[in-house]
Motif scaffolding. Structure first.
Motif, short mmCIF file in Angstrom:
data_model
loop_
_atom_site.label_atom_id
_atom_site.label_comp_id
_atom_site.label_asym_id
_atom_site.label_seq_id
_atom_site.Cartn_x
_atom_site.Cartn_y
_atom_site.Cartn_z
N TYR A 39 33.00 37.60 42.41
CA TYR A 39 33.83 36.39 42.48
C TYR A 39 33.06 35.21 41.92
N SER A 40 33.78 34.32 41.22
CA SER A 40 33.16 33.08 40.77
C SER A 40 32.98 32.14 41.96
N ASP A 41 32.15 31.13 41.79
CA ASP A 41 31.89 30.17 42.88
C ASP A 41 33.16 29.43 43.32
N CYS A 86 43.88 41.89 35.53
CA CYS A 86 43.85 43.25 36.04
C CYS A 86 44.79 43.31 37.23
N PHE A 87 45.52 44.39 37.32
CA PHE A 87 46.43 44.62 38.43
C PHE A 87 46.01 45.93 39.08
N LEU A 88 45.61 45.86 40.34
CA LEU A 88 45.20 47.06 41.09
C LEU A 88 46.21 47.34 42.19
N THR A 89 46.64 48.59 42.31
CA THR A 89 47.39 48.97 43.50
C THR A 89 46.42 49.71 44.40
N TRP A 90 46.64 49.59 45.71
CA TRP A 90 45.66 50.12 46.65
C TRP A 90 46.31 50.50 47.97
N ASP A 91 45.57 51.32 48.69
CA ASP A 91 45.85 51.61 50.10
C ASP A 91 44.72 50.96 50.88
N PHE A 92 45.08 50.18 51.87
CA PHE A 92 44.10 49.56 52.76
C PHE A 92 44.21 50.32 54.07
N VAL A 93 43.15 51.02 54.44
CA VAL A 93 43.15 51.89 55.61
C VAL A 93 42.20 51.29 56.65
N PHE A 94 42.68 51.23 57.89
CA PHE A 94 41.85 50.65 58.95
C PHE A 94 42.33 51.12 60.31
N SER A 109 46.83 43.94 44.01
CA SER A 109 46.07 42.72 43.74
C SER A 109 46.21 42.37 42.27
N HIS A 110 46.51 41.11 42.01
CA HIS A 110 46.51 40.58 40.65
C HIS A 110 45.23 39.77 40.51
N LEU A 111 44.37 40.17 39.60
CA LEU A 111 43.08 39.53 39.40
C LEU A 111 43.03 38.86 38.03
N MET A 112 42.56 37.63 38.00
CA MET A 112 42.30 36.92 36.74
C MET A 112 40.79 36.76 36.65
N LEU A 113 40.21 37.22 35.55
CA LEU A 113 38.76 37.19 35.39
C LEU A 113 38.35 36.18 34.33
N SER A 114 37.12 35.72 34.46
CA SER A 114 36.54 34.86 33.43
C SER A 114 35.04 35.13 33.38
N ARG A 120 28.48 37.48 32.77
CA ARG A 120 29.10 38.45 33.68
C ARG A 120 30.53 38.01 34.01
N TRP A 121 31.47 38.94 33.92
CA TRP A 121 32.87 38.66 34.23
C TRP A 121 33.07 38.71 35.73
N ARG A 122 33.74 37.68 36.27
CA ARG A 122 33.99 37.59 37.72
C ARG A 122 35.44 37.23 37.97
N ILE A 123 35.86 37.47 39.21
CA ILE A 123 37.23 37.14 39.61
C ILE A 123 37.32 35.63 39.79
N GLU A 124 38.26 35.04 39.10
CA GLU A 124 38.53 33.60 39.18
C GLU A 124 39.73 33.35 40.11
N ARG A 125 40.72 34.24 40.05
CA ARG A 125 41.92 34.15 40.89
C ARG A 125 42.24 35.55 41.40
N HIS A 126 42.56 35.64 42.69
CA HIS A 126 42.86 36.93 43.33
C HIS A 126 44.08 36.72 44.22
N ARG A 127 45.17 37.37 43.86
CA ARG A 127 46.41 37.25 44.65
C ARG A 127 46.80 38.65 45.11
N ASP A 128 46.90 38.83 46.43
CA ASP A 128 47.33 40.10 47.00
C ASP A 128 48.81 40.05 47.32
#
Length: 159
Positions: A39-41, A86-94, A109-114, A120-128
């Motif tokens: 993740y970016s700062d 990047c768009f990731l689909t996932w199972d969150f198990v807990f 999760s929709h991730l925007m990287l920069s 190094r490429w990092r996540i700038e925006r992360h929307r679940d």
């Protein structure tokens, strides 16, 4: 005329996305100290319960997850990349304290990287995106009974 090759591309490399995916699928509480690797700062994060900005605030979200749930983990099921997105689909198990059965929440999760100053490429925006009612509330013992009853009441009859 030669184009300089050191300029950042408009497209995040597949290796950066693979590193991020690997980070999430192997994440443990000990990994939170390394969250700045993915993740970016000034990263922005939003899910159905939170909206925060900044690396420390994102870290707090994940720390709360580990403090509140038993053995939370992500299983990435699909990855789609385009440019810096990047768009990731996932199972969150807990597990939930006091219950033996695990709960699985399916989402994306929709991730925007920069690229950072270090390249190094990092996540700038992360929307679940996930349906809180269906994926969580219906699976909890007392609330689930009420949610399933409400769902039956508001659903249109099948033809």
């Amino acid at each position: 005329m030669n184009t300089p090759t050191h300029l950042p591309s408009d497209e995040a490399p597949a290796s950066a996305i693979a590193d991020i995916e690997r980070f999430f699928t192997h994440m443990t509480p000990a990994h939170l100290a390394r969250l700045g690797e993915v993740y970016s700062d000034q990263a922005w994060f939003k899910d159905p319960f939170n909206e925060v900005q900044g690396l420390d605030a994102v870290r707090d979200i994940f720390q709360h997850m580990y403090d509140s749930l038993n053995q939370p983990r992500f299983i990435v099921t699909t990855r789609v990349m385009q440019g810096r997105q990047c768009f990731l689909t996932w199972d969150f198990v807990f597990g939930v304290r006091g219950q033996s059965a695990e709960i699985t929440v399916r989402g994306a999760s929709h991730l925007m990287l920069s690229p950072g100053a270090d390249g190094r490429w990092r996540i700038e925006r992360h929307r679940d995106y996930w349906d809180v009612a269906e994926e969580l509330y219906e699976k909890l013992p007392l609330l689930g009974t009420l949610m399933r009853w409400l769902k039956r009441r508001v659903n249109a009859p099948a033809r």
